[in-house]
Scaffold this motif. Structure first.
Motif, PDB file in Angstrom:
ATOM      1  N   ASP A 113      39.599  29.346 119.851  1.00 13.64           N
ATOM      2  CA  ASP A 113      38.398  30.159 120.096  1.00 13.64           C
ATOM      3  C   ASP A 113      38.750  31.635 120.199  1.00 13.64           C
ATOM      4  O   ASP A 113      38.162  32.362 120.990  1.00 13.64           O
ATOM      5  N   SER A 191      24.339  26.579 120.015  1.00 12.99           N
ATOM      6  CA  SER A 191      24.896  27.815 120.557  1.00 12.99           C
ATOM      7  C   SER A 191      23.828  28.900 120.479  1.00 12.99           C
ATOM      8  O   SER A 191      23.171  29.057 119.439  1.00 12.99           O
ATOM      9  N   ASP A 192      23.639  29.635 121.558  1.00  7.20           N
ATOM     10  CA  ASP A 192      22.622  30.692 121.595  1.00  7.20           C
ATOM     11  C   ASP A 192      22.784  31.679 120.440  1.00  7.20           C
ATOM     12  O   ASP A 192      21.786  32.098 119.830  1.00  7.20           O
ATOM     13  N   ARG A 194      24.303  31.265 117.557  1.00  7.12           N
ATOM     14  CA  ARG A 194      24.161  30.697 116.215  1.00  7.12           C
ATOM     15  C   ARG A 194      22.708  30.359 115.882  1.00  7.12           C
ATOM     16  O   ARG A 194      22.336  30.290 114.706  1.00  7.12           O
ATOM     17  N   ARG A 257      29.562  31.755 114.812  1.00  7.36           N
ATOM     18  CA  ARG A 257      29.228  32.446 116.047  1.00  7.36           C
ATOM     19  C   ARG A 257      29.462  33.948 115.906  1.00  7.36           C
ATOM     20  O   ARG A 257      30.315  34.393 115.131  1.00  7.36           O
TER      21      ARG A 257
END
Length: 353
Positions: A113, A191-192, A194, A257
């Protein structure tokens, strides 16, 4: 080589991409003749029905309850030729300090990540890594390549930063002879950052193309999302079902992301998995992607819903086939395991000098 890995999860693929990454990499690493112990923190959200790998044939998988319980593995850590700590490991800073104190061999941090990690460090969020322990790792293995590697060495004093991209188990991910069910699919946890892209490139397209069929697979999507009737929702799709999912899709969507886009050079494991299945990929764009898959020859890039709608009119089988050839040649787990072996061997030699 005796290797110990402390990672987020190997036993459960629910809501994370780490498990499939570790499974492909370690299976191929073991095939090269190495001995592997994977230590995983026992947590309720990866237990029970969410645990989809019990006894891997390629490594020993064991669980520890907390930092104190980790001490049971002190001897194995001390005897290992290399010990790797992964990103998002619970209490990762404390685990890293413990590994650096107990290991006699090479120590490494595997960041699956990296852009998210660096954004966290910039905010003073040391959830699983802190600037203070980075120089104590002999090797920083990064999901992200490109300029980020120089930054890790220059700014954070990592002794050696090397790109170790995600990879794919090419025996498990391959084209399957199944009926086509969807014109466009997407596989990924909610995911917020994405979601706006997913909305623009799939949900809005589904509304504009009611005659076409779509699918979104993955957990943790909020209940309030207004899914069009022609979008099939699959709450969780275990890795065993991924190849059939991609093979049943005329196209699949790759959404990245925001932190990964900003850093560039951050291919997701889903990108390689879809390509290995020969499914044509429509993707958002970011620096370094053309070094992984060539635009319009091995992947289709889209900025708008209209770009996606145009792509859906194409016969892109040749693009999917070309992407599969590229991934088999450069991004299979066997290739990545050879890279990991070389990185570790190099640091073992350097640290012994």
């Amino acid at each position: 080589m005796r290797l110990v890995v402390l990672g987020l999860s190997l036993g459960s693929s629910w809501g994370n991409g780490h498990a499939t990454t570790f499974r492909a990499l370690l299976k191929a690493f073991a095939a090269r003749g190495h001995d592997i112990l994977f230590l995983e923190r026992e947590v309720p959200w990866y237990a029970g029905d969410h645990r989809d790998l019990i006894d891997p044939e390629y490594c020993e998988l064991a669980y520890y309850r907390d930092l104190a319980d980790l001490g049971r593995w002190r001897g194995r850590v001390a005897q290992a030729d290399a010990v790797i700590v992964g990103s998002y490991v619970p209490d990762g800073v404390a685990v890293g300090r413990w590994v650096q104190a107990e290991a006699c061999g090479v120590t490494a941090f595997y960041d699956i990540d990296t852009p998210v990690t660096l954004a966290k460090l910039a905010r003073g969020d040391f959830e699983y890594l802190s600037p203070a322990i980075i120089p104590g790792y002999d090797l920083y293995l990064s999901f992200t390549g490109g300029p980020t590697l120089d930054r890790l060495e220059r700014e954070f004093k990592a002794p050696a930063a090397r790109a170790l991209y995600c990879s794919v188990d090419t025996a498990a991910y391959r084209p399957l002879d199944v009926p086509t069910r969807w014109d466009l699919s997407y596989l990924g946890t909610y995911s917020d950052d994405r979601q706006p892209t997913l909305t623009r490139l799939l949900i809005d397209v589904a509304r504009a193309e009611p005659q076409r069929r779509f699918a979104v697979a993955g957990p943790q999507y909020p209940a309030g999302i207004d899914w069009p009737d022609n979008v099939e929702r699959i709450e969780h799709l275990p890795p065993a079902g991924h190849a059939a999912f991609y093979s049943a899709s005329r196209f699949t969507l790759n959404v990245t992301r925001a932190d990964m886009i900003a850093a560039g050079w951050s291919p997701s494991v889903r990108l390689f998995e879809a390509a290995a299945c020969g499914t044509p990929i429509i993707s958002d764009r970011w620096d370094g992607l053309d070094a992984i898959l060539a635009d319009d020859a091995e992947i289709i890039l889209a900025d708008t819903g209209d770009d996606v709608r145009t792509a859906l009119t194409r016969d892109a089988a040749a693009i999917g086939a070309a992407a599969r050839r590229r991934v088999l040649a450069a991004h299979g787990a066997d290739t990545r395991a050879a890279e990991l072996e070389a990185y570790l061997a190099d640091r073992i030699t350097a640290c012994a000098a």
